[in-house]
Design an enzyme around this catalytic site. Sequence first.
Site, mmCIF file in Angstrom:
data_model
loop_
_atom_site.group_PDB
_atom_site.id
_atom_site.type_symbol
_atom_site.label_atom_id
_atom_site.label_comp_id
_atom_site.label_asym_id
_atom_site.label_seq_id
_atom_site.Cartn_x
_atom_site.Cartn_y
_atom_site.Cartn_z
ATOM 1 N N GLU A 217 18.131 34.289 16.459
ATOM 2 C CA GLU A 217 19.588 34.190 16.421
ATOM 3 C C GLU A 217 20.157 34.625 15.076
ATOM 4 O O GLU A 217 19.536 34.408 14.039
ATOM 5 C CB GLU A 217 20.004 32.739 16.675
ATOM 6 N N LYS B 42 23.034 33.540 8.851
ATOM 7 C CA LYS B 42 21.666 33.078 8.840
ATOM 8 C C LYS B 42 20.900 33.758 9.955
ATOM 9 O O LYS B 42 21.435 33.980 11.040
ATOM 10 C CB LYS B 42 21.609 31.557 9.028
ATOM 11 N N THR C 195 7.864 26.489 14.115
ATOM 12 C CA THR C 195 8.746 26.609 15.275
ATOM 13 C C THR C 195 10.059 27.290 14.879
ATOM 14 O O THR C 195 10.562 28.158 15.581
ATOM 15 C CB THR C 195 9.063 25.208 15.847
ATOM 16 N N GLN D 241 11.381 18.327 11.251
ATOM 17 C CA GLN D 241 12.719 17.894 10.823
ATOM 18 C C GLN D 241 12.792 16.405 10.483
ATOM 19 O O GLN D 241 13.739 15.955 9.831
ATOM 20 C CB GLN D 241 13.750 18.170 11.943
ATOM 21 N N ASP E 283 6.279 9.776 18.896
ATOM 22 C CA ASP E 283 6.038 11.178 19.221
ATOM 23 C C ASP E 283 4.942 11.209 20.283
ATOM 24 O O ASP E 283 4.072 10.329 20.288
ATOM 25 C CB ASP E 283 5.581 11.954 17.972
ATOM 26 N N GLY F 185 17.696 17.961 18.993
ATOM 27 C CA GLY F 185 16.655 18.823 19.543
ATOM 28 C C GLY F 185 17.111 19.695 20.706
ATOM 29 O O GLY F 185 16.475 20.688 21.018
ATOM 30 N N GLY F 186 18.201 19.312 21.354
ATOM 31 C CA GLY F 186 18.738 20.161 22.429
ATOM 32 C C GLY F 186 19.628 21.206 21.786
ATOM 33 O O GLY F 186 20.792 20.948 21.507
ATOM 34 N N ASP F 187 19.083 22.384 21.534
ATOM 35 C CA ASP F 187 19.857 23.333 20.727
ATOM 36 C C ASP F 187 19.747 24.776 21.196
ATOM 37 O O ASP F 187 20.058 25.694 20.455
ATOM 38 C CB ASP F 187 19.463 23.225 19.257
ATOM 39 N N VAL G 263 23.904 21.052 17.459
ATOM 40 C CA VAL G 263 23.106 22.263 17.698
ATOM 41 C C VAL G 263 22.949 23.095 16.420
ATOM 42 O O VAL G 263 22.139 24.007 16.360
ATOM 43 C CB VAL G 263 23.716 23.150 18.815
#
Lengths: 349, 349
Positions: free
Chosen positions: B66, B79, B94, B150, B171, B235-237, B303
């Site tokens: 992106e 960025k 990641t 993160q 986790d 995390g939903g991004d 996000v």
Amino acid sequence: MPTLAPSDLAFVPFVSVANMMRLIHRIGLREMLVGLAGYIEADFLRWDAFDKTPRIAAHAPEGVIELMPVSDGRCYGFKYVNGHPKNTRTGRQTVTAFGLLAELGNGYPVLLSEMTLLTALRTAATSALVARHLAPKGADTMALIGNGAQSEFQALALQALCGITKLRLYDIDPRATEKVMRNLSGQGFEMIACPSAEAAIVGAHIITTCTADKNHATILSENMVGAGVHLNAIGGDCPGKTELAPAILARADVFVEYPPQTRIEGEIQQMPEDFPVTEIWQVIAGRAPGRRDAAQITLFDGVGFAIEDFSALRYLRDQLPGTDFCEKLDLLADPDDPRDLFGMLARAQ
Amino acid sequence: MPTLAPSDLAFVPFVSVANMMRLIHRIGLREMLVGLAGYIEADFLRWDAFDKTPRIAAHAPEGVIELMPVSDGRCYGFKYVNGHPKNTRTGRQTVTAFGLLAELGNGYPVLLSEMTLLTALRTAATSALVARHLAPKGADTMALIGNGAQSEFQALALQALCGITKLRLYDIDPRATEKVMRNLSGQGFEMIACPSAEAAIVGAHIITTCTADKNHATILSENMVGAGVHLNAIGGDCPGKTELAPAILARADVFVEYPPQTRIEGEIQQMPEDFPVTEIWQVIAGRAPGRRDAAQITLFDGVGFAIEDFSALRYLRDQLPGTDFCEKLDLLADPDDPRDLFGMLARAQ
């Protein structure tokens, strides 16, 4: 046992301006223009393989900053480029650029490069590639209107790929024309400095316009352009910036790179939205006619498309192995354990 | 007389990963998180000054690359960031990133920086800034679900800005939780490793979800989330990647950065297009209510927006003068005469 030294994955090969100049001289400028045209042609021939998007622009009164991303599904590239016509007043370039190539499958950059020089080369290579398909047979004379930073590269590419040997030069600033004549002396051109654009195009088979003013200029008016020429218009390349009178566009067959972008940025921004154009890749692929007859006026409304930069970066990457033309840039954080970014930071203390 | 040495204009200050780590240790991680939150808050307070665009994504089956550009009319930033959940299998991150700041008025870059570390910091600083407005009063316990790259930064930012002192960790990979407990030992936290997400959220005032799988996971199901908590869902991004059951979203008041982007990428991609959300800058500016009562479930559907990166780059630039934390990168061709790019190249031979 975690180590402190970054792994190879952390480093991105970087081609600086100094190394780009060394590379060009090592390969030879004409050879590189021919090589770039070959990579661009190869990518134009697989046009449908690309995920295309018009460039993303941030406009200011003084100019524009653009991002040009593209992907072929395996590789990803983007270019950062600005266009600020008044920059020369403060000793800056009108156009500067850098670009990046990455692997789409893991997102890691594989090449970062200066692209101010590389853009000048790929723009010239594209013009020549297109002219090879559209210029009238036996063309050997080109009018070069606008003698700025792009002009020598245009001349050499059209010489190397299309057999241009005579240049008719004009710029509103005679010193720019003197600069071109100085730079291209001994390069196999017959050059004539002309007192006006009208004088420059007399007898020219190809007319290249590459001026820098950001406004709707009329470098060429309708009655100046005769039958049978090929127009290579590369200076009309952002909203509000054009070089040709609309009446010329109406008389010509217009060829473009990527219509959604060219309709915003090119000469055809002056025309209705449904003004007919031909995608140049279709001509190169033999799917659409190029020049049909000797009287036709063909016009390449070149604005520069992301695929050309992608091709140029691919070409560059393929020249680098075994050379010392790139440095290693510590651009990516790469901890031993990818989930342990914090640990890498902590251990660096 | 033209010189061969590039001028100062040719060089772009560059902050490498190694120098970013030195800078963070020099400033102090907590102090830097607080500083970044201050810059982000300042930019959120002038939200309307920004020329905003949703990020431009190139998708592959394995992940996404992106570009995130933004401008405040004077300064321009972007960025480059990737998101490839399976990268850890090949020892890669990641998420990696780098960014650039430029002057919009002349298009020249003024800073290039690694942003893998800086993104982790700005994401944590944003979460903490938002939680300061939305978390229930007296919150001191946070569930941290997803203990990847993160997580430590989230914990420290929420500690520094919101007074979190107790962490309940979970986790799917217990080694990730062990890593966090090892990294954060001696940092003033009481930490409990929990056997499930359900166990982790018991008694938590703030629930942070930051998992990495690219699919519609249900990290939290409806009946797990009780009244009064603040959800910090980061995390939903990206499209196809969510962490929360839709029923939780329906029960919560949802706060987002930039709705056009979040509706595509965030948890609310699961909801109808007119699902009501509040822009978080409105809360920070006092134009919209944040938490109204102790029973309300608030949800920050974070996000990551380009303005946060812009703020982080601004912050970084302001820390550099008088330090040796940046190198000079030969990124821009800068001939003595801006129109004489060719001459610069010729003289380099």
